[in-house]
Design a protein around this motif. Sequence first.
Motif, PDB file in Angstrom:
ATOM      1  N   PHE A 125      16.906 -30.781 -31.322  1.00 41.01           N
ATOM      2  CA  PHE A 125      17.395 -31.716 -30.400  1.00 41.01           C
ATOM      3  C   PHE A 125      16.452 -31.887 -29.543  1.00 41.01           C
ATOM      4  O   PHE A 125      16.594 -32.698 -28.447  1.00 41.01           O
ATOM      5  CB  PHE A 125      18.675 -31.559 -29.842  1.00 41.01           C
ATOM      6  N   GLY A 126      15.408 -31.017 -29.035  1.00 44.05           N
ATOM      7  CA  GLY A 126      14.186 -31.007 -28.121  1.00 44.05           C
ATOM      8  C   GLY A 126      14.608 -31.551 -26.585  1.00 44.05           C
ATOM      9  O   GLY A 126      14.839 -31.969 -25.353  1.00 44.05           O
ATOM     10  N   ASN A 127      15.884 -30.553 -26.421  1.00 45.31           N
ATOM     11  CA  ASN A 127      17.400 -31.147 -25.198  1.00 45.31           C
ATOM     12  C   ASN A 127      16.908 -30.289 -23.992  1.00 45.31           C
ATOM     13  O   ASN A 127      17.707 -29.935 -23.185  1.00 45.31           O
ATOM     14  CB  ASN A 127      18.043 -31.408 -25.311  1.00 45.31           C
ATOM     15  N   VAL A 128      15.981 -28.782 -24.338  1.00 50.36           N
ATOM     16  CA  VAL A 128      15.297 -27.778 -24.036  1.00 50.36           C
ATOM     17  C   VAL A 128      14.109 -27.922 -23.024  1.00 50.36           C
ATOM     18  O   VAL A 128      13.476 -27.863 -24.013  1.00 50.36           O
ATOM     19  CB  VAL A 128      16.390 -26.348 -24.009  1.00 50.36           C
ATOM     20  N   GLU A 166      12.185 -18.304 -10.839  1.00 47.78           N
ATOM     21  CA  GLU A 166      11.109 -18.588 -10.087  1.00 47.78           C
ATOM     22  C   GLU A 166       9.553 -17.625 -10.242  1.00 47.78           C
ATOM     23  O   GLU A 166       9.624 -16.478 -11.341  1.00 47.78           O
ATOM     24  CB  GLU A 166      11.394 -17.561  -9.062  1.00 47.78           C
ATOM     25  N   ALA A 167       8.373 -17.474  -9.965  1.00 48.81           N
ATOM     26  CA  ALA A 167       7.199 -17.385  -9.666  1.00 48.81           C
ATOM     27  C   ALA A 167       7.457 -15.614  -9.425  1.00 48.81           C
ATOM     28  O   ALA A 167       6.391 -15.499 -10.364  1.00 48.81           O
ATOM     29  CB  ALA A 167       6.629 -18.355  -9.022  1.00 48.81           C
ATOM     30  N   ASP A 168       8.215 -15.280  -8.754  1.00 47.63           N
ATOM     31  CA  ASP A 168       8.873 -13.637  -8.762  1.00 47.63           C
ATOM     32  C   ASP A 168       8.880 -12.730  -9.859  1.00 47.63           C
ATOM     33  O   ASP A 168       8.707 -11.615  -9.686  1.00 47.63           O
ATOM     34  CB  ASP A 168       9.415 -13.653  -7.592  1.00 47.63           C
ATOM     35  N   SER A 169       9.564 -13.317 -10.712  1.00 49.43           N
ATOM     36  CA  SER A 169       9.677 -12.222 -12.080  1.00 49.43           C
ATOM     37  C   SER A 169       8.199 -12.211 -12.608  1.00 49.43           C
ATOM     38  O   SER A 169       6.801 -12.671 -12.211  1.00 49.43           O
ATOM     39  CB  SER A 169      10.454 -13.265 -12.846  1.00 49.43           C
ATOM     40  N   PRO A 170       8.374 -11.382 -13.658  1.00 52.13           N
ATOM     41  CA  PRO A 170       7.055 -10.588 -14.277  1.00 52.13           C
ATOM     42  C   PRO A 170       7.276 -11.845 -15.111  1.00 52.13           C
ATOM     43  O   PRO A 170       8.024 -12.149 -16.010  1.00 52.13           O
ATOM     44  CB  PRO A 170       7.823  -9.181 -14.318  1.00 52.13           C
ATOM     45  N   LEU A 171       6.271 -11.487 -15.340  1.00 55.58           N
ATOM     46  CA  LEU A 171       5.173 -12.119 -16.067  1.00 55.58           C
ATOM     47  C   LEU A 171       6.203 -12.067 -17.894  1.00 55.58           C
ATOM     48  O   LEU A 171       5.722 -13.382 -18.488  1.00 55.58           O
ATOM     49  CB  LEU A 171       4.122 -11.762 -17.083  1.00 55.58           C
ATOM     50  N   GLN A 172       6.137 -11.279 -18.386  1.00 56.35           N
ATOM     51  CA  GLN A 172       6.436 -10.981 -19.494  1.00 56.35           C
ATOM     52  C   GLN A 172       8.101 -11.792 -19.865  1.00 56.35           C
ATOM     53  O   GLN A 172       8.396 -11.785 -20.732  1.00 56.35           O
ATOM     54  CB  GLN A 172       6.189  -8.555 -19.763  1.00 56.35           C
ATOM     55  N   GLU A 173       8.552 -11.103 -18.341  1.00 58.70           N
ATOM     56  CA  GLU A 173       9.920 -11.692 -18.939  1.00 58.70           C
ATOM     57  C   GLU A 173       9.554 -13.236 -18.678  1.00 58.70           C
ATOM     58  O   GLU A 173      11.152 -14.345 -19.157  1.00 58.70           O
ATOM     59  CB  GLU A 173      10.764 -12.064 -17.215  1.00 58.70           C
ATOM     60  N   ARG A 174       8.911 -14.125 -18.598  1.00 62.12           N
ATOM     61  CA  ARG A 174       9.146 -15.276 -17.939  1.00 62.12           C
ATOM     62  C   ARG A 174       8.142 -15.905 -19.381  1.00 62.12           C
ATOM     63  O   ARG A 174       9.043 -16.574 -20.233  1.00 62.12           O
ATOM     64  CB  ARG A 174       7.785 -16.042 -17.345  1.00 62.12           C
ATOM     65  N   LEU A 175       7.737 -15.149 -20.270  1.00 60.60           N
ATOM     66  CA  LEU A 175       6.899 -15.471 -21.744  1.00 60.60           C
ATOM     67  C   LEU A 175       8.036 -15.234 -22.149  1.00 60.60           C
ATOM     68  O   LEU A 175       7.945 -16.416 -23.742  1.00 60.60           O
ATOM     69  CB  LEU A 175       5.957 -14.377 -22.023  1.00 60.60           C
ATOM     70  N   ASP A 176       8.978 -14.083 -21.899  1.00 60.03           N
ATOM     71  CA  ASP A 176      10.286 -13.649 -23.076  1.00 60.03           C
ATOM     72  C   ASP A 176      10.860 -14.768 -23.374  1.00 60.03           C
ATOM     73  O   ASP A 176      11.919 -15.898 -24.618  1.00 60.03           O
ATOM     74  CB  ASP A 176      11.070 -12.839 -22.922  1.00 60.03           C
ATOM     75  N   LEU A 177      11.701 -15.966 -21.752  1.00 55.32           N
ATOM     76  CA  LEU A 177      12.555 -16.738 -21.975  1.00 55.32           C
ATOM     77  C   LEU A 177      11.777 -17.669 -22.476  1.00 55.32           C
ATOM     78  O   LEU A 177      12.398 -18.408 -23.801  1.00 55.32           O
ATOM     79  CB  LEU A 177      12.823 -16.964 -20.413  1.00 55.32           C
ATOM     80  N   GLU A 178      10.335 -18.446 -22.644  1.00 47.44           N
ATOM     81  CA  GLU A 178       9.711 -18.844 -23.041  1.00 47.44           C
ATOM     82  C   GLU A 178       9.939 -19.243 -24.010  1.00 47.44           C
ATOM     83  O   GLU A 178       9.664 -20.415 -25.006  1.00 47.44           O
ATOM     84  CB  GLU A 178       8.000 -19.453 -22.296  1.00 47.44           C
ATOM     85  N   SER A 179       9.613 -18.091 -25.073  1.00 50.81           N
ATOM     86  CA  SER A 179       9.764 -17.762 -26.574  1.00 50.81           C
ATOM     87  C   SER A 179      11.393 -18.110 -27.049  1.00 50.81           C
ATOM     88  O   SER A 179      11.313 -18.789 -27.628  1.00 50.81           O
ATOM     89  CB  SER A 179       9.487 -16.398 -27.077  1.00 50.81           C
ATOM     90  N   PHE A 180      12.199 -17.644 -26.509  1.00 52.32           N
ATOM     91  CA  PHE A 180      13.705 -18.017 -26.327  1.00 52.32           C
ATOM     92  C   PHE A 180      13.842 -19.331 -26.338  1.00 52.32           C
ATOM     93  O   PHE A 180      14.480 -19.821 -27.940  1.00 52.32           O
ATOM     94  CB  PHE A 180      13.907 -17.275 -25.484  1.00 52.32           C
ATOM     95  N   VAL A 181      13.408 -19.825 -25.477  1.00 49.42           N
ATOM     96  CA  VAL A 181      13.913 -21.635 -25.866  1.00 49.42           C
ATOM     97  C   VAL A 181      12.866 -22.265 -26.993  1.00 49.42           C
ATOM     98  O   VAL A 181      13.673 -23.464 -27.446  1.00 49.42           O
ATOM     99  CB  VAL A 181      13.290 -22.322 -24.441  1.00 49.42           C
ATOM    100  N   LYS A 182      11.691 -22.082 -26.939  1.00 49.69           N
ATOM    101  CA  LYS A 182      10.397 -22.244 -28.480  1.00 49.69           C
ATOM    102  C   LYS A 182      11.139 -22.189 -29.817  1.00 49.69           C
ATOM    103  O   LYS A 182      11.342 -22.909 -30.318  1.00 49.69           O
ATOM    104  CB  LYS A 182       9.381 -22.143 -27.422  1.00 49.69           C
ATOM    105  N   ASN A 183      11.892 -20.979 -29.509  1.00 51.20           N
ATOM    106  CA  ASN A 183      11.899 -20.868 -31.339  1.00 51.20           C
ATOM    107  C   ASN A 183      13.317 -21.163 -31.367  1.00 51.20           C
ATOM    108  O   ASN A 183      13.491 -20.500 -32.745  1.00 51.20           O
ATOM    109  CB  ASN A 183      11.222 -18.506 -31.084  1.00 51.20           C
ATOM    110  N   ASN A 184      14.319 -21.230 -30.466  1.00 51.62           N
ATOM    111  CA  ASN A 184      15.635 -21.569 -30.765  1.00 51.62           C
ATOM    112  C   ASN A 184      16.141 -23.128 -31.621  1.00 51.62           C
ATOM    113  O   ASN A 184      15.591 -23.880 -31.813  1.00 51.62           O
ATOM    114  CB  ASN A 184      16.637 -21.782 -29.789  1.00 51.62           C
ATOM    115  N   THR A 185      16.212 -22.710 -32.745  1.00 50.28           N
ATOM    116  CA  THR A 185      16.490 -23.969 -33.955  1.00 50.28           C
ATOM    117  C   THR A 185      17.218 -25.054 -33.529  1.00 50.28           C
ATOM    118  O   THR A 185      16.071 -26.257 -33.713  1.00 50.28           O
ATOM    119  CB  THR A 185      16.992 -23.189 -35.434  1.00 50.28           C
TER     120      THR A 185
END
Length: 426
Positions: free
Chosen positions: A137-140, A113-132
Amino acid sequence: MKRLKTFFLHTLQAMENPRWILPLAIFSTLSLLLLLSLTTLISPAFPFSLLPPSLSPAAVFVEANLHPLPASLLPPPPRLAYLVSGSAGDGPMLKRTLLALYHPHNRYVVHLEADSPLQERLDLESFVKNNTLFGKFGNVAMIKKANIVTYRGPTMVANTLHAAAVLLRTGGEWDWFINLSAKDYPLVTQDDLLHTFSYLPRDLNFLDHTSDIGWKENQRAKPVIVDPGLYMAKKADILRVTQRRSVPTAFKLFGGSAWMALSRPFIDYCIWGWDNLPRTVLMYYANFISSPEGYFHTVICNAEEFRNTTVNSDLHFISWDNPPKQHPCYLTVDNMTKMVDSNAPFARKFRMDDPVLDKIDSELLFRGKDMVVPGGWCIGSRENGTDPCSVVGNITVIRPSAGAKRLENLISSLLSSEKFRPRQCK
């Protein structure tokens, strides 16, 4: 599973009737031509094929005690579409839950959610983007323009509908939509779920529901509230209006659990709303306390097309406070036996990194640390702690575990003559 297999076999026997041969051949030819033409329209940005890979008889693995059908008679596995959402501080738990739910045959949307700290959101985005695997499969997908989600407000319903719309737009070839939070966790593997759901009619909707809302009529339906998350940039608690309202007469109110597994046809209906009932009910629930516990239930039970498709269960093990069953208790190792005995595929809620999660990973999911849950599609070695899913085989191969038998017992009970029809939209 016997009842579920009987349903599928009856369908096959009906198709073997000679009267079906000519119409079936014509229909199949036209369908194939249509599918081939549609495949040229698929966006390369989301590379999902409309034609699933065929099942290889030699590659189907099941537990011996499940007495499987011959491979040539096995129905194709369904696709599940998940929303996994979290609040501020839920980032690490959201990642763990996503890994425990992952299967390349499914679709996933994650929302922090938008109330989350920016760094936490960026960390999740990096996790999704960089997972092999996610990249392969491009399904997340992650909802990057996050929504404000207010506790007890309608913004949770809006967020759920948003995720469902994203899944329809980016990869519509799925059969059930399942909403979970970062504090949920699976108790069976995805192979267990896909195997069991293969035998179910794909218009079934799993949601705990009742019209006997009791005290909630006065404390939730009659009060009028305003959710600041609908119009403010910062999160705030709901606002109460002094004036009260009567219960609706245009439709009947239903309530239940906020967690559900909804069919693709019903999700289509909620998003498109071709007879306007979903929109009308949505506008009513915009001023309703804890609207996620009533919106989908009221829509489905007032829609003639869908009211007989409901299975009265949220597919969760939850240990409620007592009284008044308002808030779920946190689960620990002490709840492990009850969780397993419930036969439920999911449980909630869990604290981050509670030891019970490690126990579930080890004994029920067979998942290594920071790995996805292995399934029939994983053909790599397990030696020296190697991730077997680092080598990918046929993603339609299903290898159910003992969890499939537990889930079979639950589904058979829910679809029994004593529970199925008598507990629908009453």
